[in-house]
Design a protein around this motif. Sequence first.
Motif, short mmCIF file in Angstrom:
data_model
loop_
_atom_site.label_atom_id
_atom_site.label_comp_id
_atom_site.label_asym_id
_atom_site.label_seq_id
_atom_site.Cartn_x
_atom_site.Cartn_y
_atom_site.Cartn_z
N TRP A 41 0.83 -1.19 0.00
CA TRP A 41 0.00 0.00 0.00
C TRP A 41 0.88 1.25 0.00
O TRP A 41 1.95 1.29 0.58
CB TRP A 41 -0.90 0.03 1.24
N HIS A 42 0.38 2.29 -0.65
CA HIS A 42 0.93 3.63 -0.54
C HIS A 42 2.41 3.71 -0.87
O HIS A 42 3.22 4.18 -0.08
CB HIS A 42 0.68 4.19 0.86
N SER A 43 2.75 3.25 -2.04
CA SER A 43 4.10 3.38 -2.55
C SER A 43 4.04 4.20 -3.84
O SER A 43 3.33 3.84 -4.78
CB SER A 43 4.68 1.98 -2.82
N PHE A 44 4.77 5.33 -3.87
CA PHE A 44 4.75 6.23 -5.02
C PHE A 44 6.07 6.14 -5.78
O PHE A 44 7.09 5.75 -5.21
CB PHE A 44 4.54 7.69 -4.58
N ILE A 45 6.05 6.56 -7.05
CA ILE A 45 7.26 6.54 -7.84
C ILE A 45 7.39 7.85 -8.62
O ILE A 45 6.39 8.41 -9.09
CB ILE A 45 7.29 5.33 -8.80
N LEU A 46 8.62 8.35 -8.72
CA LEU A 46 8.92 9.59 -9.44
C LEU A 46 9.65 9.25 -10.73
O LEU A 46 10.67 8.57 -10.73
CB LEU A 46 9.79 10.50 -8.57
N LEU A 47 9.12 9.74 -11.86
CA LEU A 47 9.70 9.47 -13.17
C LEU A 47 9.97 10.77 -13.92
O LEU A 47 9.31 11.79 -13.67
CB LEU A 47 8.75 8.60 -14.02
N ASP A 48 10.93 10.73 -14.84
CA ASP A 48 11.13 11.83 -15.78
C ASP A 48 10.28 11.56 -17.02
O ASP A 48 10.16 10.41 -17.46
CB ASP A 48 12.59 11.93 -16.20
N ARG A 49 9.72 12.60 -17.59
CA ARG A 49 8.92 12.40 -18.79
C ARG A 49 9.84 12.05 -19.96
O ARG A 49 10.87 12.67 -20.18
CB ARG A 49 8.12 13.65 -19.13
N SER A 50 9.42 11.05 -20.72
CA SER A 50 10.21 10.60 -21.85
C SER A 50 10.09 11.58 -23.02
O SER A 50 9.04 12.17 -23.24
CB SER A 50 9.75 9.21 -22.29
N LYS A 51 11.19 11.73 -23.75
CA LYS A 51 11.15 12.56 -24.96
C LYS A 51 10.53 11.80 -26.13
O LYS A 51 10.12 12.42 -27.11
CB LYS A 51 12.57 13.01 -25.32
N ASP A 52 10.47 10.50 -26.01
CA ASP A 52 9.85 9.67 -27.04
C ASP A 52 8.35 9.58 -26.75
O ASP A 52 7.86 8.57 -26.25
CB ASP A 52 10.49 8.28 -27.06
N LYS A 53 7.63 10.64 -27.07
CA LYS A 53 6.22 10.72 -26.69
C LYS A 53 5.33 9.80 -27.52
O LYS A 53 4.22 9.49 -27.12
CB LYS A 53 5.74 12.17 -26.80
N GLN A 54 5.82 9.37 -28.66
CA GLN A 54 5.02 8.48 -29.49
C GLN A 54 4.98 7.07 -28.91
O GLN A 54 3.93 6.42 -28.90
CB GLN A 54 5.59 8.44 -30.92
N ASN A 55 6.11 6.59 -28.41
CA ASN A 55 6.18 5.23 -27.88
C ASN A 55 6.14 5.18 -26.36
O ASN A 55 5.97 4.10 -25.79
CB ASN A 55 7.47 4.55 -28.37
N CYS A 56 6.31 6.32 -25.72
CA CYS A 56 6.32 6.33 -24.25
C CYS A 56 5.67 7.61 -23.75
O CYS A 56 6.34 8.53 -23.29
CB CYS A 56 7.75 6.20 -23.72
N SER A 57 4.36 7.67 -23.86
CA SER A 57 3.62 8.84 -23.38
C SER A 57 3.52 8.79 -21.86
O SER A 57 3.87 7.80 -21.21
CB SER A 57 2.22 8.85 -23.98
N VAL A 58 3.04 9.87 -21.27
CA VAL A 58 2.82 9.89 -19.82
C VAL A 58 1.84 8.80 -19.42
O VAL A 58 1.99 8.15 -18.38
CB VAL A 58 2.31 11.28 -19.38
N ALA A 59 0.83 8.59 -20.25
CA ALA A 59 -0.15 7.55 -19.97
C ALA A 59 0.52 6.17 -19.93
O ALA A 59 0.19 5.33 -19.09
CB ALA A 59 -1.26 7.57 -21.02
N HIS A 60 1.46 5.95 -20.84
CA HIS A 60 2.17 4.66 -20.86
C HIS A 60 3.04 4.51 -19.61
O HIS A 60 3.09 3.43 -19.01
CB HIS A 60 3.04 4.57 -22.12
#
Length: 451
Positions: A41-60
């Motif tokens: 429970w209650h574990s968060f993760i911090l990511l950098d947004r990918s520049k490859d938005k076609q293959n790795c969107s924020v939703a992905h």
Amino acid sequence: MANFGFNPYGKELNGKIMLKNSLEDTQNHGCKGVQPSKQNWHSFILLDRSKDKQNCSVAHQAKMANEAGYSMVIVIDYEYQDLEYINIEDEYHLTNLSIPVIILKPNDGFILKNFIQSKGETEVKVYFNPPNKLEVPQIEFFLDTMDWNSYVFLMNFKDLNEQIKDKQITFTPKFPTFSCYSCEKNGYLLPSPDCLGNGRYCSVDPDGQLNSNNQSGKDATKEKIRSICVYQNFDLQKWLKYQTCFAASCMNLSSTFLDNCSRDCQNKHEIANAKVEACYKNSFYYESGSTNQYQGFNEEEMRNRLLEQEMKDYNNANIPNWPALRVNGKVFKGDINERWTTFEFICQGFVDEPKTCREWNNWNLGDKMPTPWSYKQHFWTHLFEYLSGFGIIFGFVFTIIYCHKKQVNQDLSKQLSLQVNSQISQYYALNSSGNASMTARIKQDEEIQNI
């Protein structure tokens, strides 16, 4: 917040946040997956947004974190300063995404990332601000008349509106309308297939096929005017019934049959065609001094009051995409087609919540299963409630059994007492009879001896 995922408005989410542990990619993107969460429970993760938005969107990225068991994902976007428009690039209708997605600006993300790198795993609290509460909530819904996603929400809201009909609300449909840029440059002189007024009032082509025999943006624009006329001249219930009828009966028809189908839906729900038609025509007007005014009614050469107001409202609303829901001035972020979350968001706009809302808050979720974070948040409360209820039932049953047992013991005691008394009486009776017989026999023996 991103315009997808599950955002728990009015609640606080606590947890430990960590940087992404790479699986295959060396950068902090999580595009190819992230290490599974070590906490349930209650574990968060911090990511950098990918520049490859076609293959790795924020939703992905969010989907990867969700599948790894995290309760929330925070993405740092180093390119965009205006985060209101970031959601257009992402496939935000992810039905299996059940966690919040937070997007940070570069400065905020840099501070948080450096802190975690220096301090290690860090505990954070995130509060999801609900809409302001009003005595009469103001609900605005931005929709497209030829968009299926818009009608999913309307069908759900139609059910909610029937359940809260004892409460007063202000519901206003908004129809995003835009102009054709190239048409404007040419002075609005030529017709456009997706517009009225030679490109002044345009809508998205529903089927995406220019000059097809199916629906066009022009059809959608005409339907906007009819829908506004129904809304302005009849009550909300009739407008909702008309819209759901149009969605069910007319959405798959070609342009040729749309007008007749609209009239059929009006007749079905006792909406006067003549009143709607008069409203439709009266919304058009010629500009002062226009030489075209002598041509009679010509939709392409005329301006439209209703659509101009819609364009003005849309430009002032700062709504990047639609369908969109706004309650008391606050825009809903999340899956707008998810029934329970949108209902809860609307309920939080009431000063005095309707009975239906209070029932949901008491954990009657209907067709929506609780998400992990919400179940954890309410676990101890509901465990206590369940145990208390079980204790009351157990106490009641125990009392009944105890009273019954006591009554049975009393009855047995009485019966036993009666039996004992009866035996004693019989004993005394037999004893008396035996003594009398013995006395008589002794006397008889004495008499024989005397003889």
